[in-house]
Design an enzyme around this catalytic site. Structure first.
Site, PDB file in Angstrom:
ATOM      1  N   LYS A 297       0.500  -1.370  -0.174  1.00 40.24           N
ATOM      2  CA  LYS A 297      -0.360   0.403   0.431  1.00 40.24           C
ATOM      3  C   LYS A 297       1.132   0.987   0.138  1.00 40.24           C
ATOM      4  O   LYS A 297       2.177   1.241   0.522  1.00 40.24           O
ATOM      5  CB  LYS A 297      -0.740   0.223   1.290  1.00 40.24           C
ATOM      6  CG  LYS A 297      -0.224   0.073   2.729  1.00 40.24           C
ATOM      7  CD  LYS A 297      -1.108  -0.581   3.694  1.00 40.24           C
ATOM      8  CE  LYS A 297      -0.198  -0.619   5.227  1.00 40.24           C
ATOM      9  NZ  LYS A 297      -0.455  -1.454   5.793  1.00 40.24           N
TER      10      LYS A 297
ATOM     11  N   TYR B 115      17.606  29.753   7.093  1.00 39.72           N
ATOM     12  CA  TYR B 115      16.495  30.411   7.542  1.00 39.72           C
ATOM     13  C   TYR B 115      16.929  30.728   8.713  1.00 39.72           C
ATOM     14  O   TYR B 115      17.050  29.725   9.412  1.00 39.72           O
ATOM     15  CB  TYR B 115      15.892  30.234   6.857  1.00 39.72           C
ATOM     16  CG  TYR B 115      15.606  30.467   5.686  1.00 39.72           C
ATOM     17  CD1 TYR B 115      15.647  31.258   5.267  1.00 39.72           C
ATOM     18  CD2 TYR B 115      15.284  29.410   4.582  1.00 39.72           C
ATOM     19  CE1 TYR B 115      14.952  31.947   3.685  1.00 39.72           C
ATOM     20  CE2 TYR B 115      14.679  29.505   3.530  1.00 39.72           C
ATOM     21  CZ  TYR B 115      14.474  30.552   2.670  1.00 39.72           C
ATOM     22  OH  TYR B 115      14.130  30.739   1.662  1.00 39.72           O
TER      23      TYR B 115
HETATM   24  C1  LIG Z   1       0.224  -2.348   6.738  1.00 37.82           C
HETATM   25  C2  LIG Z   1      -0.589  -3.807   6.776  1.00 37.82           C
HETATM   26  C3  LIG Z   1       0.447  -4.466   7.320  1.00 37.82           C
HETATM   27  C4  LIG Z   1       2.002  -4.538   7.714  1.00 37.82           C
HETATM   28  O1  LIG Z   1       2.842  -3.812   8.634  1.00 37.82           O
HETATM   29  P1  LIG Z   1       4.429  -3.682   8.650  1.00 37.82           P
HETATM   30  O2  LIG Z   1       5.018  -2.750  10.418  1.00 37.82           O
HETATM   31  O3  LIG Z   1       4.191  -2.336   7.441  1.00 37.82           O
HETATM   32  O4  LIG Z   1       4.808  -5.159   8.934  1.00 37.82           O
HETATM   33  C5  LIG Z   1      -0.097  -5.466   7.544  1.00 37.82           C
HETATM   34  N1  LIG Z   1      -1.375  -5.854   8.015  1.00 37.82           N
HETATM   35  C6  LIG Z   1      -2.234  -4.297   7.703  1.00 37.82           C
HETATM   36  C7  LIG Z   1      -3.697  -4.756   7.920  1.00 37.82           C
HETATM   37  C8  LIG Z   1      -1.618  -3.704   7.145  1.00 37.82           C
HETATM   38  O5  LIG Z   1      -2.521  -2.153   6.784  1.00 37.82           O
END
Ligand SMILES: *Cc1c(COP(=O)(O)O)cnc(C)c1O
Length: 357
Positions: free
Chosen positions: A32, A252
């Site tokens: 994602k 800055y």
């Molecule tokens: C993003 C996500 C993961 C992965 O989590 P990490 O900490 O990056 O390994 C697993 N399960 C769900 C439902 C997620 O949304």
């Protein structure tokens, strides 16, 4: 030009680390948010051995199908409208049901072909998920729909897997088993933190995210400590080298005042590229030497103290994070987590896939 070199051999190495930890269990690579900022398509293409991919939304999943990704794809959170059902069937996307209103959408618009569904139990995170009594009800109602593939896959998500000692983990896992042991179907609990620290969470499916990208989910540990390799190398160039005098100000707000005569380098990267503006105590890597930032981070540039790297020259490459400089260290200096820094690299950065074996 700021570049993000995406090291696909490191990605595959990290996938193999997951594989070695979980044996023959199925692995859903979490990609994602544009594969945590690494580029959705290049990451998916580099992981032909992933048993499935997890994304947040349907457009992400459609992109994957359009480039020919054939593995199962699961929409983790954003199935919320009836119109999406036909897209899910057409592109063969699985959805996660985490609220009863989603069951109602399916009942009122029964899928014509079998739709793949994951059912998410709320075990304590209180973000998305069905409470135990809702879970049972949703399961029963979905059994009545012929357009739903059976059995459902049953999942939950841990709130504290980055803190293996936290007793909350055990409470969530226990509740998950208590509720789901009565139901058939594959089960899924573990994200990266759980995969790396808690064999108890390894069920039919695991869902690694951050560890695939080579970063550690645990505070105080780097990916390298865990046998992982950083996938993103963020690289910029030294565009000026200046000899400043004791008492000169930099940047800055004239926040930084040179405590001595010193050589200072200006690097062409700033918050406009996704380098965090609020940061203290960070360094960059130039010719394998760590040099500290001085003064504020601007939109297009930062300044560094070159005292330790006096031979640096305009045009030299500078590593902001990646091999030799863990993104976790920079995240800590910016009071955030590696996830956020990786996700927020901006569009003007040039992404390039590399393959260092
Ligand atoms: C993003 C996500 C993961 C992965 O989590 P990490 O900490 O990056 O390994 C697993 N399960 C769900 C439902 C997620 O949304």
């Amino acid at each position: 030009m700021v570049r993000a070199h995406i090291d696909l051999s490191a990605l595959r190495h990290n996938f193999q680390v997951v594989r070695n930890l979980v044996g023959s269990r199925s692995i859903m690579a979490m990609i994602k948010a544009d594969a945590y900022g690494h580029g959705l398509l290049r990451v998916a293409e580099a992981l032909p051995e992933a048993d499935a991919f997890g994304v947040a939304s349907i457009p992400e999943a459609i992109h994957l199908r359009e480039i020919g990704v054939t593995q199962p794809i699961v929409i983790m959170s954003r199935f919320d409208r009836a119109e999406q059902i036909s897209l899910c069937l057409h592109y063969q996307l699985a959805i996660v049901i985490h609220q009863l209103y989603q069951v109602e959408i399916l009942e009122q618009n029964p899928p014509e072909k079998p739709l793949s569904v994951w059912l998410k139990l709320e075990t304590g995170m209180h973000r998305l998920g069905l409470l135990p009594e809702e879970f049972t009800e949703a399961w029963r109602r979905l059994q009545c729909l012929s357009g739903i593939q059976k059995p459902l896959t049953l999942m939950t998500h841990l709130a504290c897997s980055d803190d293996p000692e936290n007793s909350f983990n055990h409470k969530q896992i226990q509740l998950f088993h208590q509720v789901t042991d009565y139901f058939p179907g594959p089960k899924s609990i573990a994200n990266s933190g759980a995969i790396l620290s808690n064999p108890e969470t390894l069920t039919d499916w695991v869902r690694p995210g951050i560890m695939l990208y080579g970063a550690s989910p645990f505070a105080g540990k780097t990916g390298e400590d865990l046998g992982l390799r950083p996938v993103m190398n963020l690289i910029a160039e030294l565009i000026a080298v200046r000899q400043l005098r004791q008492g000169d100000y930099i940047g800055y707000g004239a926040d930084y005042r040179c405590p001595k005569d010193m050589m200072v380098g200006i690097i062409a990267i700033g918050y406009g590229d996704g380098y965090p503006r609020h940061i203290t105590g960070a360094s960059v890597l130039i010719n394998n030497i760590l040099c500290p930032l001085v003064g504020r981070v601007s939109m297009d540039m930062i300044a560094i103290d070159l005292t330790l790297a006096p031979n640096s020259q305009v045009g030299n490459a500078v590593i902001l994070w990646g091999k030799g400089l863990p993104v976790e260290h920079i995240a800590k200096c910016a009071n955030t987590i590696s996830y956020e820094l990786l996700c927020q690299v901006t569009r003007r950065v040039e992404f390039k896939s590399t393959n260092h074996e």
